[in-house]
Design a protein around this motif. Structure first.
Motif, PDB file in Angstrom:
ATOM      1  N   SER A   1      12.924 -50.811  54.471  1.00  0.00           N
ATOM      2  CA  SER A   1      11.651 -50.114  54.241  1.00  0.00           C
ATOM      3  C   SER A   1      11.537 -49.589  52.807  1.00  0.00           C
ATOM      4  CB  SER A   1      11.503 -48.944  55.219  1.00  0.00           C
ATOM      5  OG  SER A   1      11.547 -49.421  56.536  1.00  0.00           O
ATOM      6  N   ALA A   2      12.658 -49.520  52.115  1.00  0.00           N
ATOM      7  CA  ALA A   2      12.644 -49.011  50.735  1.00  0.00           C
ATOM      8  C   ALA A   2      12.332 -50.109  49.720  1.00  0.00           C
ATOM      9  CB  ALA A   2      13.994 -48.356  50.412  1.00  0.00           C
ATOM     10  N   VAL A   3      12.004 -51.312  50.191  1.00  0.00           N
ATOM     11  CA  VAL A   3      11.871 -52.434  49.254  1.00  0.00           C
ATOM     12  C   VAL A   3      10.798 -52.191  48.188  1.00  0.00           C
ATOM     13  CG1 VAL A   3      10.333 -53.777  50.783  1.00  0.00           C
ATOM     14  CG2 VAL A   3      11.689 -54.952  49.041  1.00  0.00           C
ATOM     15  N   MET A   4       9.644 -51.650  48.582  1.00  0.00           N
ATOM     16  CA  MET A   4       8.589 -51.460  47.576  1.00  0.00           C
ATOM     17  C   MET A   4       9.007 -50.429  46.531  1.00  0.00           C
ATOM     18  SD  MET A   4       5.036 -51.771  49.695  1.00  0.00           S
ATOM     19  CE  MET A   4       4.072 -51.733  48.186  1.00  0.00           C
ATOM     20  N   ALA A   5       9.614 -49.336  47.005  1.00  0.00           N
ATOM     21  CA  ALA A   5      10.060 -48.298  46.067  1.00  0.00           C
ATOM     22  C   ALA A   5      11.115 -48.859  45.113  1.00  0.00           C
ATOM     23  CB  ALA A   5      10.611 -47.101  46.838  1.00  0.00           C
ATOM     24  N   CYS A   6      12.037 -49.666  45.643  1.00  0.00           N
ATOM     25  CA  CYS A   6      13.093 -50.231  44.794  1.00  0.00           C
ATOM     26  C   CYS A   6      12.509 -51.221  43.783  1.00  0.00           C
ATOM     27  CB  CYS A   6      14.175 -50.886  45.642  1.00  0.00           C
ATOM     28  SG  CYS A   6      15.146 -49.714  46.601  1.00  0.00           S
ATOM     29  N   LEU A   7      11.537 -52.020  44.207  1.00  0.00           N
ATOM     30  CA  LEU A   7      10.885 -52.935  43.256  1.00  0.00           C
ATOM     31  C   LEU A   7      10.205 -52.135  42.136  1.00  0.00           C
ATOM     32  CD1 LEU A   7       9.327 -55.550  45.724  1.00  0.00           C
ATOM     33  CD2 LEU A   7      11.044 -56.052  43.960  1.00  0.00           C
ATOM     34  N   SER A   8       9.577 -51.013  42.506  1.00  0.00           N
ATOM     35  CA  SER A   8       8.922 -50.171  41.486  1.00  0.00           C
ATOM     36  C   SER A   8       9.944 -49.616  40.504  1.00  0.00           C
ATOM     37  CB  SER A   8       8.174 -49.009  42.148  1.00  0.00           C
ATOM     38  OG  SER A   8       7.133 -49.507  42.922  1.00  0.00           O
ATOM     39  N   ILE A   9      11.098 -49.219  41.021  1.00  0.00           N
ATOM     40  CA  ILE A   9      12.154 -48.687  40.144  1.00  0.00           C
ATOM     41  C   ILE A   9      12.602 -49.768  39.153  1.00  0.00           C
ATOM     42  CG2 ILE A   9      14.573 -47.921  40.109  1.00  0.00           C
ATOM     43  CD1 ILE A   9      13.899 -46.470  42.820  1.00  0.00           C
ATOM     44  N   ILE A  10      12.820 -50.975  39.658  1.00  0.00           N
ATOM     45  CA  ILE A  10      13.230 -52.077  38.770  1.00  0.00           C
ATOM     46  C   ILE A  10      12.183 -52.263  37.673  1.00  0.00           C
ATOM     47  CG2 ILE A  10      13.595 -54.578  38.630  1.00  0.00           C
ATOM     48  CD1 ILE A  10      14.666 -54.418  41.540  1.00  0.00           C
ATOM     49  N   GLN A  11      10.915 -52.259  38.094  1.00  0.00           N
ATOM     50  CA  GLN A  11       9.852 -52.486  37.115  1.00  0.00           C
ATOM     51  C   GLN A  11       9.766 -51.353  36.094  1.00  0.00           C
ATOM     52  OE1 GLN A  11       6.421 -54.723  38.137  1.00  0.00           O
ATOM     53  NE2 GLN A  11       5.072 -53.084  37.470  1.00  0.00           N
ATOM     54  N   GLN A  12       9.907 -50.097  36.564  1.00  0.00           N
ATOM     55  CA  GLN A  12       9.872 -48.961  35.624  1.00  0.00           C
ATOM     56  C   GLN A  12      10.991 -49.105  34.585  1.00  0.00           C
ATOM     57  OE1 GLN A  12      10.374 -45.517  38.109  1.00  0.00           O
ATOM     58  NE2 GLN A  12       8.433 -45.907  39.153  1.00  0.00           N
ATOM     59  N   GLU A  13      12.156 -49.577  35.020  1.00  0.00           N
ATOM     60  CA  GLU A  13      13.300 -49.609  34.115  1.00  0.00           C
ATOM     61  C   GLU A  13      13.367 -50.871  33.271  1.00  0.00           C
ATOM     62  OE1 GLU A  13      16.796 -48.566  36.304  1.00  0.00           O
ATOM     63  OE2 GLU A  13      16.028 -46.561  36.713  1.00  0.00           O
ATOM     64  N   GLN A  14      12.849 -51.992  33.801  1.00  0.00           N
ATOM     65  CA  GLN A  14      13.010 -53.247  33.067  1.00  0.00           C
ATOM     66  C   GLN A  14      11.685 -53.871  32.641  1.00  0.00           C
ATOM     67  OE1 GLN A  14      15.989 -55.826  34.729  1.00  0.00           O
ATOM     68  NE2 GLN A  14      17.113 -54.137  35.622  1.00  0.00           N
ATOM     69  N   GLY A  15      10.589 -53.295  33.086  1.00  0.00           N
ATOM     70  CA  GLY A  15       9.280 -53.798  32.681  1.00  0.00           C
ATOM     71  C   GLY A  15       8.738 -54.891  33.583  1.00  0.00           C
ATOM     72  N   TRP A  16       9.610 -55.563  34.312  1.00  0.00           N
ATOM     73  CA  TRP A  16       9.187 -56.626  35.229  1.00  0.00           C
ATOM     74  C   TRP A  16      10.295 -56.868  36.240  1.00  0.00           C
ATOM     75  CZ3 TRP A  16      10.696 -62.164  34.908  1.00  0.00           C
ATOM     76  CH2 TRP A  16      11.739 -62.397  34.016  1.00  0.00           C
ATOM     77  N   VAL A  17       9.948 -57.673  37.253  1.00  0.00           N
ATOM     78  CA  VAL A  17      10.929 -57.978  38.311  1.00  0.00           C
ATOM     79  C   VAL A  17      11.277 -59.459  38.222  1.00  0.00           C
ATOM     80  CG1 VAL A  17      11.400 -57.947  40.776  1.00  0.00           C
ATOM     81  CG2 VAL A  17       9.904 -56.185  39.777  1.00  0.00           C
ATOM     82  N   SER A  18      12.472 -59.743  37.746  1.00  0.00           N
ATOM     83  CA  SER A  18      12.892 -61.141  37.573  1.00  0.00           C
ATOM     84  C   SER A  18      13.361 -61.714  38.919  1.00  0.00           C
ATOM     85  CB  SER A  18      14.045 -61.215  36.566  1.00  0.00           C
ATOM     86  OG  SER A  18      15.189 -60.584  37.128  1.00  0.00           O
ATOM     87  N   PRO A  19      13.399 -63.042  39.024  1.00  0.00           N
ATOM     88  CA  PRO A  19      13.933 -63.659  40.257  1.00  0.00           C
ATOM     89  C   PRO A  19      15.361 -63.193  40.540  1.00  0.00           C
ATOM     90  CG  PRO A  19      12.828 -65.316  38.916  1.00  0.00           C
ATOM     91  CD  PRO A  19      12.879 -64.061  38.085  1.00  0.00           C
TER      92      PRO A  19
END
Ligand code: FES
Length: 177
Positions: free
Chosen positions: A39-57
């Motif tokens: 259930s935390a997947v969306m929050a974790c994706l947002s964290i990745i994006q905040q820190e790296q600017g995008w979500v790579s494969p």
């Protein structure tokens, strides 16, 4: 033996994330029962994006391992919501709503105007890395059309050509100073 191998694979695939990122993931996961950590997947994706600017494969894969999900399930989430960047974007990401209600009230015209003003097509980033322009699904502000969202946070309403000029020129000036 099999579990030894799989834990090595998990560790290797989780490597893209820093200790600080993992701590932020853990905080999100702790909000749910252990068996529902996906259930935390969306929050974790947002964290990745905040820190790296995008979500790579690669990051999608590593997050899938971390959350015990199939990689395709993580990809389905990241590709469904257009707030997730699946490629590097400029400093200012401009999402212009072109969904039907906005189409009827100059949404597409606003996008075309920005394409001309910025010298790029929708989906592209300016050569100076400042602006990424893209069409967007409904932003929940249909009555304010034309609307656009800057960096997934700041909603701009009733974007006439004058207001689009003010926005772009203002952001360029802010960068120059
Ligand atoms: S259709 Fe554009 S904000 Fe809803």
């Amino acid at each position: 033996m099999i579990s030894d191998v799989s834990s090595q694979v998990s560790t290797a695939q989780a490597a893209p994330f820093s200790t600080a990122t993992m701590a932020r993931f853990a905080r999100e996961v702790s909000k749910y029962p252990a068996e529902q950590k996906q259930s935390a997947v969306m929050a974790c994706l947002s964290i990745i994006q905040q820190e790296q600017g995008w979500v790579s494969p690669e990051n999608e894969q590593a997050l899938a391992v971390y959350l015990g999900m199939a990689p395709i399930a993580v990809h389905e989430v990241s590709s469904f919501y257009n707030m997730y960047n699946r490629r590097p974007v400029g400093r200012y990401k401009l999402n212009v709503c072109t969904n039907l209600p906005c189409q009827l009230r100059d949404g597409a015209k606003a996008l075309e105007y920005l394409e001309k003003k910025l010298g790029i097509s929708a989906g592209q980033t300016t050569a100076d890395g400042l602006f990424t322009l893209q069409p967007s699904e409904c932003l929940g502000a249909c009555a304010d059309s034309p609307v656009l969202l800057v960096n997934d946070r700041n909603m701009c309403s009733f974007m006439s050509e004058d207001k689009l000029d003010q926005l772009i020129d203002g952001l360029k000036n802010a960068e120059a100073n």
